[in-house]
Design a protein around this motif. Sequence first.
Motif, PDB file in Angstrom:
ATOM      1  N   GLN A 251       0.113   2.673  -6.635  1.00 31.88           N
ATOM      2  CA  GLN A 251      -0.841   2.054  -7.557  1.00 31.88           C
ATOM      3  C   GLN A 251      -0.798   0.522  -7.447  1.00 31.88           C
ATOM      4  OE1 GLN A 251      -0.165   3.292 -11.600  1.00 31.88           O
ATOM      5  NE2 GLN A 251      -2.349   3.191 -12.049  1.00 31.88           N
ATOM      6  N   ASN A 252       0.433  -0.021  -7.393  1.00 31.00           N
ATOM      7  CA  ASN A 252       0.578  -1.473  -7.296  1.00 31.00           C
ATOM      8  C   ASN A 252       0.010  -2.010  -5.983  1.00 31.00           C
ATOM      9  OD1 ASN A 252       1.812  -1.587  -9.761  1.00 31.00           O
ATOM     10  ND2 ASN A 252       3.890  -1.481  -8.946  1.00 31.00           N
TER      11      ASN A 252
ATOM     12  N   LEU B   8      -4.926   7.914  -6.460  1.00 29.07           N
ATOM     13  CA  LEU B   8      -4.429   6.534  -6.585  1.00 29.07           C
ATOM     14  C   LEU B   8      -4.584   5.760  -5.284  1.00 29.07           C
ATOM     15  CD1 LEU B   8      -1.150   6.982  -8.681  1.00 29.07           C
ATOM     16  CD2 LEU B   8      -3.224   5.756  -9.362  1.00 29.07           C
TER      17      LEU B   8
ATOM     18  N   ARG C  50      -2.385  -0.715  -4.061  1.00 32.22           N
ATOM     19  CA  ARG C  50      -3.846  -0.664  -4.059  1.00 32.22           C
ATOM     20  C   ARG C  50      -4.429  -1.680  -5.033  1.00 32.22           C
ATOM     21  NH1 ARG C  50      -3.075   1.098   0.412  1.00 32.22           N
ATOM     22  NH2 ARG C  50      -3.306   3.278   0.980  1.00 32.22           N
ATOM     23  N   HIS C  51      -3.740  -1.868  -6.160  1.00 29.83           N
ATOM     24  CA  HIS C  51      -4.172  -2.826  -7.162  1.00 29.83           C
ATOM     25  C   HIS C  51      -4.198  -4.241  -6.582  1.00 29.83           C
ATOM     26  CE1 HIS C  51      -5.162  -3.441 -11.328  1.00 29.83           C
ATOM     27  NE2 HIS C  51      -4.391  -4.520 -11.358  1.00 29.83           N
ATOM     28  N   ARG C  52      -3.214  -4.520  -5.721  1.00 24.47           N
ATOM     29  CA  ARG C  52      -3.118  -5.861  -5.128  1.00 24.47           C
ATOM     30  C   ARG C  52      -3.945  -5.987  -3.854  1.00 24.47           C
ATOM     31  NH1 ARG C  52       3.411  -6.865  -5.295  1.00 24.47           N
ATOM     32  NH2 ARG C  52       3.747  -6.139  -7.422  1.00 24.47           N
ATOM     33  N   GLY C  53      -4.691  -4.965  -3.545  1.00 23.69           N
ATOM     34  CA  GLY C  53      -5.604  -5.048  -2.403  1.00 23.69           C
ATOM     35  C   GLY C  53      -4.997  -4.724  -1.054  1.00 23.69           C
TER      36      GLY C  53
ATOM     37  N   GLU D  94       3.881   4.760  -8.577  1.00 25.32           N
ATOM     38  CA  GLU D  94       3.739   3.409  -9.121  1.00 25.32           C
ATOM     39  C   GLU D  94       3.590   2.382  -7.991  1.00 25.32           C
ATOM     40  OE1 GLU D  94       6.271   0.839 -12.313  1.00 25.32           O
ATOM     41  OE2 GLU D  94       6.655   3.006 -12.249  1.00 25.32           O
TER      42      GLU D  94
ATOM     43  N   THR E 168       4.633  -5.115   0.663  1.00 23.99           N
ATOM     44  CA  THR E 168       3.685  -6.188   0.336  1.00 23.99           C
ATOM     45  C   THR E 168       3.919  -7.450   1.173  1.00 23.99           C
ATOM     46  OG1 THR E 168       5.138  -6.786  -1.503  1.00 23.99           O
ATOM     47  CG2 THR E 168       3.184  -5.491  -2.041  1.00 23.99           C
TER      48      THR E 168
ATOM     49  N   GLN F 286       8.628  -1.521  -2.233  1.00 24.63           N
ATOM     50  CA  GLN F 286       7.397  -2.205  -2.655  1.00 24.63           C
ATOM     51  C   GLN F 286       7.374  -3.639  -2.117  1.00 24.63           C
ATOM     52  OE1 GLN F 286       5.334  -1.611  -6.549  1.00 24.63           O
ATOM     53  NE2 GLN F 286       6.141  -3.657  -6.970  1.00 24.63           N
TER      54      GLN F 286
END
Length: 226
Positions: A65-66, A94, A68-71, A62, A42, A38
Amino acid sequence: MRVLIVEDENKLARNIARALTEAASFAVDISSDGEDGQHMATTNPYDLIILDLMLPKINGLEILQNLRHRGHHTPVLILTAKSMKEDIIRGLDLGSDDYLTKPFEMAELIARCRALIRRVYDRPNPVIQIGNISINMASHTVTFKGKQVMLPAMEYRLLEYLALRLNQLVSKTEILEHLYDFDAENFSNVVEVYVSNLRKKFDPGPHHVLIHTVRGQGYILGDIPQ
Ligand code: CA
């Protein structure tokens, strides 16, 4: 193109990395647990992430999800032993772009990776034609004036990247970030050497008509002088 493999089966990860490098000239980084994976996903501009689901520390869903959540829009291909429909559906919902279940054919994985990368760069046709150069990303071959040209891996990698970004300014930083994995020695002056080699092969003569230098900014590959 630079790919991240997040996979805790080390032998499998290394086999995939080798296949992607040999068959597609991709730069590949490997991460063997979810937390590190992860973090790498990122902090580096990958063109594609191959993501296992059952991973130590943070599981693949997870991570997805993280991200995509952070763009983060990097395409993700889920590669998992779980063939259960629910996991695949959940992964796609997701924000995963594709999936493959283990065991799998390496050739299919490579083809799927290529297809995902073409989609990112909005090049549905695997053959890119620029003047007299034809780059076939599916067969990993280049022809110039109808004749096949064998290119060293890094020259192919650079040419393909510039071609995917046809007529766009590509900075040296972008080239270094997308063409080199962590193990490579990425001295920025080597970019100039590769550009010079490509020019000798495809764009000789005093006035470059294909690979244009934008002083202090980078390069543009295009058949129309910028
Ligand atoms: Ca696993």
